[in-house]
Design a protein around this motif. Structure first.
Motif, mmCIF file in Angstrom:
data_model
loop_
_atom_site.group_PDB
_atom_site.id
_atom_site.type_symbol
_atom_site.label_atom_id
_atom_site.label_comp_id
_atom_site.label_asym_id
_atom_site.label_seq_id
_atom_site.Cartn_x
_atom_site.Cartn_y
_atom_site.Cartn_z
ATOM 1 N N PHE A 85 0.818 -1.211 0.000
ATOM 2 C CA PHE A 85 0.000 0.000 0.000
ATOM 3 C C PHE A 85 0.854 1.265 0.000
ATOM 4 C CE2 PHE A 85 -3.342 -2.793 2.130
ATOM 5 C CZ PHE A 85 -4.094 -2.906 0.978
ATOM 6 N N THR A 86 1.932 1.252 0.759
ATOM 7 C CA THR A 86 2.791 2.438 0.811
ATOM 8 C C THR A 86 3.466 2.683 -0.531
ATOM 9 O OG1 THR A 86 3.203 2.029 3.158
ATOM 10 C CG2 THR A 86 4.695 3.535 2.033
ATOM 11 N N SER A 87 4.018 1.621 -1.121
ATOM 12 C CA SER A 87 4.677 1.789 -2.419
ATOM 13 C C SER A 87 3.672 2.164 -3.503
ATOM 14 C CB SER A 87 5.413 0.498 -2.808
ATOM 15 O OG SER A 87 4.507 -0.580 -2.926
ATOM 16 N N SER A 88 2.475 1.608 -3.431
ATOM 17 C CA SER A 88 1.447 1.952 -4.419
ATOM 18 C C SER A 88 1.050 3.416 -4.292
ATOM 19 C CB SER A 88 0.211 1.063 -4.231
ATOM 20 O OG SER A 88 0.516 -0.290 -4.461
ATOM 21 N N SER A 89 0.984 3.916 -3.051
ATOM 22 C CA SER A 89 0.656 5.322 -2.855
ATOM 23 C C SER A 89 1.739 6.229 -3.439
ATOM 24 C CB SER A 89 0.476 5.604 -1.359
ATOM 25 O OG SER A 89 0.193 6.966 -1.131
ATOM 26 N N LEU A 90 3.000 5.888 -3.201
ATOM 27 C CA LEU A 90 4.101 6.689 -3.729
ATOM 28 C C LEU A 90 4.146 6.647 -5.256
ATOM 29 C CD1 LEU A 90 6.927 5.784 -1.180
ATOM 30 C CD2 LEU A 90 5.687 7.951 -1.372
ATOM 31 N N ILE A 91 3.924 5.462 -5.813
ATOM 32 C CA ILE A 91 3.957 5.322 -7.271
ATOM 33 C C ILE A 91 2.813 6.102 -7.921
ATOM 34 C CG2 ILE A 91 3.676 3.676 -9.159
ATOM 35 C CD1 ILE A 91 5.196 1.647 -7.394
ATOM 36 N N SER A 92 1.626 6.025 -7.297
ATOM 37 C CA SER A 92 0.489 6.793 -7.830
ATOM 38 C C SER A 92 0.778 8.294 -7.785
ATOM 39 C CB SER A 92 -0.768 6.484 -7.027
ATOM 40 O OG SER A 92 -1.129 5.126 -7.132
ATOM 41 N N LEU A 93 1.454 8.723 -6.724
ATOM 42 C CA LEU A 93 1.775 10.139 -6.582
ATOM 43 C C LEU A 93 2.806 10.590 -7.611
ATOM 44 C CD1 LEU A 93 1.112 12.584 -4.745
ATOM 45 C CD2 LEU A 93 3.103 11.945 -3.364
ATOM 46 N N LEU A 94 3.765 9.712 -7.905
ATOM 47 C CA LEU A 94 4.851 10.073 -8.824
ATOM 48 C C LEU A 94 4.579 9.660 -10.268
ATOM 49 C CD1 LEU A 94 7.895 9.027 -6.589
ATOM 50 C CD2 LEU A 94 7.014 11.340 -6.984
ATOM 51 N N LEU A 95 3.462 8.974 -10.496
ATOM 52 C CA LEU A 95 3.199 8.439 -11.826
ATOM 53 C C LEU A 95 3.172 9.505 -12.927
ATOM 54 C CD1 LEU A 95 2.617 5.922 -13.490
ATOM 55 C CD2 LEU A 95 0.184 6.207 -12.965
ATOM 56 N N PRO A 96 2.566 10.664 -12.728
ATOM 57 C CA PRO A 96 2.592 11.674 -13.806
ATOM 58 C C PRO A 96 4.020 12.070 -14.199
ATOM 59 C CG PRO A 96 0.923 12.233 -12.200
ATOM 60 C CD PRO A 96 1.704 11.105 -11.615
ATOM 61 N N TYR A 97 4.897 12.231 -13.219
ATOM 62 C CA TYR A 97 6.287 12.600 -13.515
ATOM 63 C C TYR A 97 7.020 11.437 -14.180
ATOM 64 C CZ TYR A 97 11.216 13.580 -12.717
ATOM 65 O OH TYR A 97 12.570 13.753 -12.878
ATOM 66 N N ALA A 104 8.419 9.019 -21.900
ATOM 67 C CA ALA A 104 8.225 10.069 -22.916
ATOM 68 C C ALA A 104 6.785 10.129 -23.415
ATOM 69 C CB ALA A 104 9.179 9.849 -24.089
ATOM 70 N N SER A 105 5.867 9.940 -22.515
ATOM 71 C CA SER A 105 4.458 10.001 -22.900
ATOM 72 C C SER A 105 3.945 11.422 -22.736
ATOM 73 C CB SER A 105 3.633 9.052 -22.029
ATOM 74 O OG SER A 105 3.732 9.425 -20.675
ATOM 75 N N ALA A 106 2.757 11.637 -23.240
ATOM 76 C CA ALA A 106 2.164 12.968 -23.155
ATOM 77 C C ALA A 106 1.819 13.288 -21.710
ATOM 78 C CB ALA A 106 0.905 13.036 -24.019
ATOM 79 N N PRO A 107 1.851 14.576 -21.347
ATOM 80 C CA PRO A 107 1.493 14.954 -19.970
ATOM 81 C C PRO A 107 0.085 14.494 -19.627
ATOM 82 C CG PRO A 107 2.506 16.788 -21.131
ATOM 83 C CD PRO A 107 2.251 15.743 -22.166
ATOM 84 N N PHE A 108 -0.121 14.199 -18.365
ATOM 85 C CA PHE A 108 -1.432 13.732 -17.901
ATOM 86 C C PHE A 108 -2.469 14.846 -18.006
ATOM 87 C CE2 PHE A 108 0.428 9.950 -16.873
ATOM 88 C CZ PHE A 108 -0.274 9.142 -15.991
ATOM 89 N N THR A 109 -3.669 14.468 -18.342
ATOM 90 C CA THR A 109 -4.785 15.422 -18.336
ATOM 91 C C THR A 109 -5.215 15.673 -16.895
ATOM 92 O OG1 THR A 109 -6.434 13.669 -18.486
ATOM 93 C CG2 THR A 109 -5.545 14.527 -20.576
ATOM 94 N N ALA A 110 -6.101 16.643 -16.740
ATOM 95 C CA ALA A 110 -6.601 16.939 -15.394
ATOM 96 C C ALA A 110 -7.297 15.731 -14.782
ATOM 97 C CB ALA A 110 -7.559 18.122 -15.452
ATOM 98 N N LEU A 111 -8.022 14.976 -15.628
ATOM 99 C CA LEU A 111 -8.706 13.783 -15.138
ATOM 100 C C LEU A 111 -7.697 12.729 -14.692
ATOM 101 C CD1 LEU A 111 -11.394 12.367 -14.683
ATOM 102 C CD2 LEU A 111 -11.272 11.520 -17.050
ATOM 103 N N GLY A 112 -6.609 12.588 -15.462
ATOM 104 C CA GLY A 112 -5.579 11.624 -15.094
ATOM 105 C C GLY A 112 -4.890 12.000 -13.805
ATOM 106 N N LEU A 113 -4.597 13.300 -13.635
ATOM 107 C CA LEU A 113 -3.974 13.767 -12.404
ATOM 108 C C LEU A 113 -4.891 13.529 -11.199
ATOM 109 C CD1 LEU A 113 -2.395 17.128 -13.632
ATOM 110 C CD2 LEU A 113 -1.177 15.023 -13.030
#
Length: 470
Positions: A85-97, A104-113
């Motif tokens: 759970f802790t690693s999943s929380s960190l990964i979800s938080l850092l996923l857009p970056y 090299a994917s497109a920046p996240f949309t507001a919905l994705g963020l």
């Protein structure tokens, strides 16, 4: 599958590939060899003290090394859940970056963020909940290890009674109920336990009396000493070897609860030495027996009744036989004729939260027809005005399952009438090996009301101990 979940699972796969380093002794052997006592293990050229404290950064406090070792061995799934759970929380938080920089994917949309933020919060909350549970587990293990080091001895034992035995040595052999309080509290607890002395033996239970200091009433202290000696003689009351250590343990256990050790408290230990029930005052013994401490073996339909000791006990056992004659023939009028006409306070209180069925309704089916009764006994109150009987009930089609019944009898002296023992309350609860009672009955002259445990509520309904098998 979302990218954050996939990455989390891959992280878990890497973590699960790591195995504990071997130190020449398996963790399970360490636990079985050192659990509950201070020990020294030779490791290379140094001594490893399992009783020494070690700081736990996650909880922000010290625990014994043996506590941390036991937790590491027995709670691996919880550790993995915290990591997941802790690693999943960190990964979800850092996923857009990470998705932008590494893939090299497109920046996240507001919905994705927003989705990443919600995932981070959800996984973080789950991780925090597991962390809180971890802290409670560690505290419980620490207390159980400390409790396992406390010792008791059995007075009047023909074989080694004077030798002390650590509670940890009783694991797998005896269940333990420790009672603390001033003499008046312990006296009341012993008197209520004496009613179930046969059941204590059937369930493998010993009691430990921890007397609080500061008593100034010599009469009460003398009465408690007499009751304690009688219980010790029958073998179901043991005594602490280090009274001060026991007092310190109960004092720390009650700290923050608003209760003092003199007010009376108790805790119950299962065969595994784990705390399975506790409370202030004294236990409700039939409910503790039915829900936490069922008999250790099969019960007999033919176990004889206890021999009466005096005229009063003969009359009370005779009244109990009349009661079961009426119950086994579904004779509602016969049951009511044996009852005290006064309403029982406990039944009245329970009626307000449930339903009270009259005796005709209770006996309408065939549940009590040809009921078999065994192991009857009687305990007369010192004032000779009140008495208790217990018995084992075996319904006709119970397939060996049994019930523990308790009757409260009151000596009634009507004007111009000879004294007569009348039934003030009748109560039953399932009492069978390896079966945890889910309900019980309380009855008086009006009929019966049922208490049913609610699995959604940890503490259970009024009058019933909490859920969970000992």
């Amino acid at each position: 599958m979302s990218l954050s979940l996939a990455v989390s699972i891959s992280v878990m796969g890497v973590l699960s590939s790591f195995k504990p380093a071997s130190i020449g002794v398996s963790s399970n052997n360490l636990i079985s060899s050192h659990l509950g006592r201070s020990s020294m293990i030779a490791m290379s050229d140094m001594q490893y003290d399992l009783a020494a404290p070690t700081y736990d950064w996650l909880e922000g406090r010290e625990f014994r090394r043996s506590t941390m070792l036991q937790y590491g061995v027995s709670q691996r799934s919880q550790q993995l859940r915290i990591i997941f759970f802790t690693s999943s929380s960190l990964i979800s938080l850092l996923l857009p970056y990470l998705s932008t920089e590494l893939f090299a994917s497109a920046p996240f949309t507001a919905l994705g963020l927003a989705g990443c933020a919600v995932s981070a919060l959800a996984f973080g909350a789950a991780g925090w909940s597991e962390k809180k549970t971890r802290g409670k587990v560690l505290v419980r293990m620490e207390r159980e290890l400390r409790l396992g080091e406390l010792s008791i001895w059995q007075p009047y034992s023909a074989i080694g009674g004077d030798s002390k035995r650590a509670l940890s040595d009783l694991r797998g052999k005896r269940r333990v109920v420790a009672l603390c309080g001033e003499p008046s509290k312990l006296l009341a607890a012993l008197q209520s336990a004496a009613v179930y002395r046969r059941r204590l033996a059937q369930s493998g239970i010993v009691l430990v009396g921890v007397l609080a200091d500061g008593c100034t009433d010599d009469f009460v202290a003398s009465a408690y000493s007499s009751a304690a000696r009688a219980a010790e003689g029958e073998g179901w009351l043991w005594q602490p070897t280090d009274l001060v250590a026991w007092r310190v343990y109960f004092t720390e256990l009650l700290s923050g609860s608003g209760c003092m050790i003199a007010d009376g408290a108790w805790l119950a230990l299962s065969l595994q030495g784990r705390s399975c029930a506790s409370g202030v005052g004294s236990p409700t013994w039939d409910e503790l027996l039915g829900t936490k401490f069922p008999p250790l073996g099969p019960l007999s339909r033919s176990e004889p009744a206890a021999k009466a000791r005096g005229n009063a006990e003969m009359r009370i056992l005779a009244a109990q036989r009349k009661l079961y004659a009426a119950l086994s023939s579904a004779n509602a009028e016969g049951v009511v004729a044996l009852c005290l006409s006064k309403d029982d306070a406990e039944v009245t209180q329970l009626q307000q939260a449930g339903r009270l069925d009259g005796w005709e309704t209770v006996l309408k089916g065939s549940a009590t027809i040809d009921l078999t009764v065994s192991s009857q006994d009687v305990t007369v109150d010192p004032n000779q005005r009140k008495a208790f009987t217990t018995a084992l009930e075996f319904p006709k089609d119970s397939k060996g399952n049994s019930l523990l019944s308790t009757q409260l009898w009151v000596l009634s002296e009507g004007e111009g009438m000879p004294p007569e023992w009348l039934l003030a309350q009748h109560r039953t609860i399932p009492y069978t090996e390896d079966i945890e009672a889910a309900a019980c009955l309380r009855c008086d002259h009006r009929g019966c009301t049922a208490l049913q445990r609610d699995p959604r509520v940890a503490s259970g309904p009024a009058g019933m101990p909490g859920d969970g098998k000992a």
